[in-house]
Scaffold this motif. Structure first.
Motif, PDB file in Angstrom:
ATOM      1  N   UNK A 278       0.849  -1.184   0.000  1.00 37.07           N
ATOM      2  CA  UNK A 278       0.000   0.000   0.000  1.00 37.07           C
ATOM      3  C   UNK A 278       0.889   1.239   0.000  1.00 37.07           C
ATOM      4  N   UNK A 279       0.615   2.150  -0.909  1.00 35.38           N
ATOM      5  CA  UNK A 279       1.470   3.330  -1.063  1.00 35.38           C
ATOM      6  C   UNK A 279       1.055   4.469  -0.140  1.00 35.38           C
ATOM      7  N   UNK A 280      -0.245   4.599   0.068  1.00 40.22           N
ATOM      8  CA  UNK A 280      -0.765   5.745   0.804  1.00 40.22           C
ATOM      9  C   UNK A 280      -0.877   5.419   2.286  1.00 40.22           C
ATOM     10  N   UNK A 281       0.268   5.297   2.929  1.00 42.99           N
ATOM     11  CA  UNK A 281       0.306   5.087   4.374  1.00 42.99           C
ATOM     12  C   UNK A 281       1.479   5.848   4.960  1.00 42.99           C
ATOM     13  N   UNK A 282       1.445   6.007   6.272  1.00 42.96           N
ATOM     14  CA  UNK A 282       2.525   6.688   6.961  1.00 42.96           C
ATOM     15  C   UNK A 282       3.738   5.805   7.133  1.00 42.96           C
ATOM     16  N   UNK A 283       4.794   6.334   7.729  1.00 44.28           N
ATOM     17  CA  UNK A 283       6.045   5.592   7.877  1.00 44.28           C
ATOM     18  C   UNK A 283       5.935   4.456   8.896  1.00 44.28           C
ATOM     19  N   UNK A 284       6.777   3.451   8.680  1.00 43.16           N
ATOM     20  CA  UNK A 284       6.824   2.274   9.544  1.00 43.16           C
ATOM     21  C   UNK A 284       8.272   1.986   9.914  1.00 43.16           C
ATOM     22  N   UNK A 285       8.508   1.737  11.198  1.00 47.39           N
ATOM     23  CA  UNK A 285       9.814   1.281  11.661  1.00 47.39           C
ATOM     24  C   UNK A 285       9.670  -0.140  12.185  1.00 47.39           C
ATOM     25  N   UNK A 286      10.432  -1.058  11.615  1.00 52.27           N
ATOM     26  CA  UNK A 286      10.528  -2.424  12.116  1.00 52.27           C
ATOM     27  C   UNK A 286      11.831  -2.555  12.894  1.00 52.27           C
TER      28      UNK A 286
ATOM     29  N   UNK B 215       7.243   4.318   3.014  1.00 51.44           N
ATOM     30  CA  UNK B 215       8.411   4.571   3.863  1.00 51.44           C
ATOM     31  C   UNK B 215       8.507   3.499   4.944  1.00 51.44           C
ATOM     32  N   UNK B 216       9.517   2.622   4.844  1.00 55.10           N
ATOM     33  CA  UNK B 216       9.732   1.571   5.824  1.00 55.10           C
ATOM     34  C   UNK B 216      11.208   1.525   6.202  1.00 55.10           C
ATOM     35  N   UNK B 217      11.486   1.569   7.511  1.00 47.94           N
ATOM     36  CA  UNK B 217      12.857   1.521   8.010  1.00 47.94           C
ATOM     37  C   UNK B 217      13.042   0.287   8.892  1.00 47.94           C
ATOM     38  N   UNK B 218      14.304  -0.062   9.104  1.00 44.04           N
ATOM     39  CA  UNK B 218      14.643  -1.270   9.856  1.00 44.04           C
ATOM     40  C   UNK B 218      15.786  -0.949  10.804  1.00 44.04           C
ATOM     41  N   UNK B 219      15.616  -1.318  12.076  1.00 48.60           N
ATOM     42  CA  UNK B 219      16.664  -1.079  13.069  1.00 48.60           C
ATOM     43  C   UNK B 219      16.939  -2.373  13.826  1.00 48.60           C
ATOM     44  N   UNK B 220      18.216  -2.677  14.010  1.00 50.83           N
ATOM     45  CA  UNK B 220      18.625  -3.887  14.716  1.00 50.83           C
ATOM     46  C   UNK B 220      19.233  -3.505  16.064  1.00 50.83           C
TER      47      UNK B 220
END
Length: 268
Positions: free
Chosen positions: A198-206, A233-238
């Motif tokens: 889905x393109x029309x969504x806010x940012x996500x952090x996993x 917008x999707x980000x990833x943090x370990x």
């Protein structure tokens, strides 16, 4: 760039086996940083740890869709959309709320897997074994013993800290979500399905802890790869060296600060 995130309230969503009151230090921190924050429990949860332990039958047959609907109903459509911060199954619920347009942004901390993630590491299976080992558990709530909790949540902690967390915050967890997650890739209409394109969504952090037994790093990497194919917008943090207890153990502030800094970097 000035963040606009503080215009949005925060909803914290807990995962299996942990009561919503464990979010209290996070509530205080985020409110100190200018957010309005709340941590409502799942359907069937009682107001306190002790009350929930005393009435586990209230969570019988509560599934993923029931939990998503519960939180969607709590969201005021006339108010600014909330930011959802969820841990474990709470992270999965947050992703579903975000994809469905109920949330402005989401932080999914060591989130339960969505449909499409196919890795099944041994540690994940062992952590879920107390529930999945008995098909009857699909319809009832199951508590973890202190020993089971140490493997699933407290594997990077001292036994003393893990046992204290178990004593303070653990509650029986509804069995149905685990069965739904385990069978997600074999179900055409799985409750663990999230539209990652889905393109029309806010940012996500996993996020993922490298030592997480409940949701191992490999699983979250596969989930991130599913999102990476989409336009949003999707980000990833370990979190190096961290296990599934990372939101409630002695290092919780490090995790909270990552979420705060990430929100400050976004405009939505």
């Amino acid at each position: 760039m000035t963040s606009t995130s503080r215009a949005h309230p925060i909803i914290f969503i807990h995962g299996l086996w942990i009561h919503s009151s464990a979010w209290q230090p996070w509530l205080e921190l985020f409110e100190h940083n200018g957010y309005r924050a709340s941590a409502p429990g799942w359907p069937g949860d009682s107001p306190s740890v002790q009350e929930t332990r005393a009435n586990p039958d209230a969570m019988n047959d509560i599934g993923i869709a029931d939990i998503v609907d519960h939180y969607a109903r709590l969201i005021d459509p006339a108010a600014p959309q909330p930011i959802v911060i969820g841990h474990s199954f709470g992270g999965l619920i947050g992703q579903e709320l975000l994809a469905a347009g109920h949330a402005a942004a989401a932080v999914a901390i060591d989130s339960a897997a969505i449909k499409g993630a196919k890795a099944l590491p041994f540690a994940q299976l062992k952590s879920a074994f107390p529930v999945l080992s008995n098909p009857a558990n699909r319809h009832r709530a199951v508590a973890l013993t202190a020993k089971q909790f140490r493997y699933a949540f407290g594997n990077t902690l001292t036994d003393e800290e893990s046992d204290a967390l178990h004593a303070n915050w653990s509650i029986p967890g509804a069995g149905r979500p685990l069965f739904e997650e385990a069978g997600a890739n074999f179900s055409r209409h799985s409750a663990a399905t999230v539209d990652t394109h889905v393109a029309d969504r806010g940012p996500l952090l996993l996020t993922s802890g490298t030592e997480d037994h409940v949701v191992p790093l490999k699983v979250t990497q596969q989930v991130f790869d599913l999102y990476a194919k989409g336009p949003a917008d999707t980000d990833f943090h370990v979190f190096d060296g961290r296990g599934h207890s990372l939101t409630i153990d002695n290092g919780w502030r490090d995790v909270a600060d990552v979420a705060l800094d990430w929100l400050d970097s976004k405009r939505f």
